[in-house]
Write an enzyme that holds these catalytic residues in place. Structure first.
Site, short mmCIF file in Angstrom:
data_model
loop_
_atom_site.label_atom_id
_atom_site.label_comp_id
_atom_site.label_asym_id
_atom_site.label_seq_id
_atom_site.Cartn_x
_atom_site.Cartn_y
_atom_site.Cartn_z
N SER A 22 0.68 -1.13 0.13
CA SER A 22 -0.13 0.11 0.05
C SER A 22 0.85 1.28 0.12
O SER A 22 2.00 1.17 0.14
CB SER A 22 -0.96 0.03 0.99
OG SER A 22 -1.62 1.07 1.36
N TYR A 162 4.33 7.99 18.13
CA TYR A 162 4.53 7.66 16.87
C TYR A 162 5.63 8.58 16.43
O TYR A 162 6.69 8.31 15.91
CB TYR A 162 3.51 8.27 15.82
CG TYR A 162 3.67 8.17 14.50
CD1 TYR A 162 3.74 6.82 13.65
CD2 TYR A 162 4.14 9.46 13.74
CE1 TYR A 162 3.91 7.01 12.21
CE2 TYR A 162 4.33 9.29 12.49
CZ TYR A 162 4.14 8.18 11.57
OH TYR A 162 4.45 8.33 10.43
N THR A 197 -2.90 8.14 1.96
CA THR A 197 -2.89 6.75 1.96
C THR A 197 -3.72 6.08 2.96
O THR A 197 -4.52 6.62 3.42
CB THR A 197 -1.21 6.13 2.46
OG1 THR A 197 -1.04 6.66 4.01
CG2 THR A 197 -0.22 7.07 1.44
N1 NAD Z 1 0.62 8.78 5.29
C1 NAD Z 1 1.37 9.78 5.66
O1 NAD Z 1 0.71 10.75 5.96
C2 NAD Z 1 2.46 9.59 6.44
C3 NAD Z 1 3.38 10.42 6.80
C4 NAD Z 1 4.77 10.48 7.15
C5 NAD Z 1 5.23 9.14 7.25
N2 NAD Z 1 4.59 8.17 6.87
C6 NAD Z 1 5.23 6.76 6.93
O2 NAD Z 1 5.31 6.44 5.58
C7 NAD Z 1 5.47 4.82 5.72
C8 NAD Z 1 4.29 4.12 4.87
O3 NAD Z 1 3.06 4.63 5.41
P1 NAD Z 1 1.94 4.79 4.14
O4 NAD Z 1 1.24 5.99 4.44
O5 NAD Z 1 2.26 4.18 2.90
O6 NAD Z 1 0.72 3.76 4.68
P2 NAD Z 1 -0.16 2.84 4.25
O7 NAD Z 1 -1.04 2.07 5.17
O8 NAD Z 1 -0.80 2.93 2.74
O9 NAD Z 1 0.94 1.44 4.01
C9 NAD Z 1 1.57 0.95 5.20
C10 NAD Z 1 1.76 -0.76 4.92
O10 NAD Z 1 2.64 -1.25 5.62
C11 NAD Z 1 1.92 -2.52 6.19
N3 NAD Z 1 2.14 -2.81 7.51
C12 NAD Z 1 1.56 -2.24 8.76
N4 NAD Z 1 2.12 -2.98 9.78
C13 NAD Z 1 3.04 -3.99 9.29
C14 NAD Z 1 3.78 -4.91 10.01
N5 NAD Z 1 4.06 -5.32 11.14
N6 NAD Z 1 4.69 -5.69 9.14
C15 NAD Z 1 4.75 -5.71 7.71
N7 NAD Z 1 3.87 -4.74 7.06
C16 NAD Z 1 3.20 -3.97 7.85
C17 NAD Z 1 0.21 -2.22 6.02
O11 NAD Z 1 -0.27 -3.48 5.86
C18 NAD Z 1 0.37 -1.41 4.72
O12 NAD Z 1 0.11 -2.04 3.70
C19 NAD Z 1 5.30 4.53 7.25
O13 NAD Z 1 6.43 4.37 7.72
C20 NAD Z 1 4.57 5.97 7.86
O14 NAD Z 1 4.99 6.06 9.23
C21 NAD Z 1 3.22 8.34 6.27
#
Ligand code: NAD
Length: 287
Positions: A22, A162, A197
């Site tokens: 994702s 977080y 996301t």
């Molecule tokens: N979305 C935002 O606004 C944002 C902002 C800053 C940082 N981030 C970081 O970006 C990264 C990706 O997040 P995203 O926004 O793409 O979210 P997302 O939910 O679209 O993707 C995250 C994926 O990680 C998987 N996941 C969750 N726990 C897991 C585990 N224990 N083992 C393996 N897989 C696991 C989920 O199933 C999911 O497919 C994360 O580290 C998040 O903290 C996101």
């Protein structure tokens, strides 16, 4: 194969992406496949990992999908062994998984902290240490990308656990960069800002049932956004956020920014730090 000419040297190299089912992980996995890299898509949600791998296979590159829980050491070790067996090592490791849990500091439980730090911090550490042997056995360009957050520059209320986890993996990645320099393995820290996301939904799904449901209070998100103008006003897709990432990884840049909106907060923090040095120097002069 598409993209700038220099990225063509990545063709045939092996990329492993966690959280590839994702959002950001899927977008990075897609970029890797577009330049001809072999991609192992790892995610706790196996069907989503499989969907990413199937999509990338249509680009004509070898792929694999694996269910991995980065919160579980055995699961990550097994995945590293399977990738090594199937593809003969790893050249690019994208340690991207991070889960989210809202809550003011006095409302987050010890279990909330343990889960969040276990997945975001220890999960990142064990992803790196599990795949390092397979990276060290390869030669030529090798790189690790660690996903932190703009929260390291712009902390928000209700995101204490977080944000703490993202500071921790920033420290981890900074040290890793120093320690792996002699191995010729580069490290880049990615600092994403707000992206549209499935982050809240996928975090709730990945949370162990034994912890009970993740509770977000009605005003949590509003409180977080009201103190964080950058997060409130500048939300982009994961694909937009990671444009140009591979070129920066190839160039061994230590940091990758996704949004411009948190630059002023970052500069304000630097100015606060500079003033603390100024006061210290002034005290030393007066002593
Ligand atoms: N979305 C935002 O606004 C944002 C902002 C800053 C940082 N981030 C970081 O970006 C990264 C990706 O997040 P995203 O926004 O793409 O979210 P997302 O939910 O679209 O993707 C995250 C994926 O990680 C998987 N996941 C969750 N726990 C897991 C585990 N224990 N083992 C393996 N897989 C696991 C989920 O199933 C999911 O497919 C994360 O580290 C998040 O903290 C996101």
């Amino acid at each position: 194969m598409s993209g700038p000419t220099e990225l063509r040297e990545l063709a045939g190299r092996v990329a492993v992406v966690t959280g590839a089912g994702s959002g950001l992980g899927a977008a990075i996995a897609r970029q890797c496949a577009e330049v001809g890299m072999t991609v192992a898509a790892l995610d706790i949600d196996e069907s989503r990992a499989q969907a990413t791998a199937s999509e990338l296979e249509r680009l004509g590159v070898p792929t694999a999908a694996m269910r991995v829980d980065v919160g579980d050491a055995v699961s990550v070790h097994d995945a590293a062994a399977r990738v090594d067996e199937q593809f003969g090592g790893c050249d690019l490791l994208v340690a991207n998984v991070g889960v989210q849990q809202f809550g003011s500091i006095d409302r987050l439980t010890e279990d909330d902290w343990a889960w969040l730090l276990g997945v975001n911090v220890l999960g990142t550490v064990r992803t790196v240490t599990s795949f390092l042997p397979a990276m060290r056995r390869r030669t030529g360009w090798r790189h690790i990308s660690v996903t932190a957050s703009s929260g390291v520059f712009v902390p928000s209320v209700r995101l204490g656990a977080y944000t703490t986890s993202k500071f921790a993996i920033t420290g981890f990645a900074e040290t890793l960069r120093l320690e792996l320099a002699d191995d010729g393995i580069g490290v880049t820290i990615v600092f994403p800002g707000g992206m549209s996301t499935r982050h809240l939904e996928s975090s709730a799904l990945a949370r162990p049932e034994t912890l009970g449901a993740s509770v977000t209070m009605p005003d949590d998100i509003e409180a977080m956004l009201s103190g964080n103008a950058a997060m409130a006003s500048d939300v982009m897709s994961a694909e937009e956020a990671v444009q140009g990432l591979l070129a920066d990884l190839l160039a061994d840049e230590p940091y990758f920014m996704t949004h411009g909106s948190y630059r002023s907060e970052y500069e304000a923090r630097l100015a606060d730090l500079a003033r603390a040095f100024d006061r210290m120097e002034s005290r030393a002069r007066d002593a």
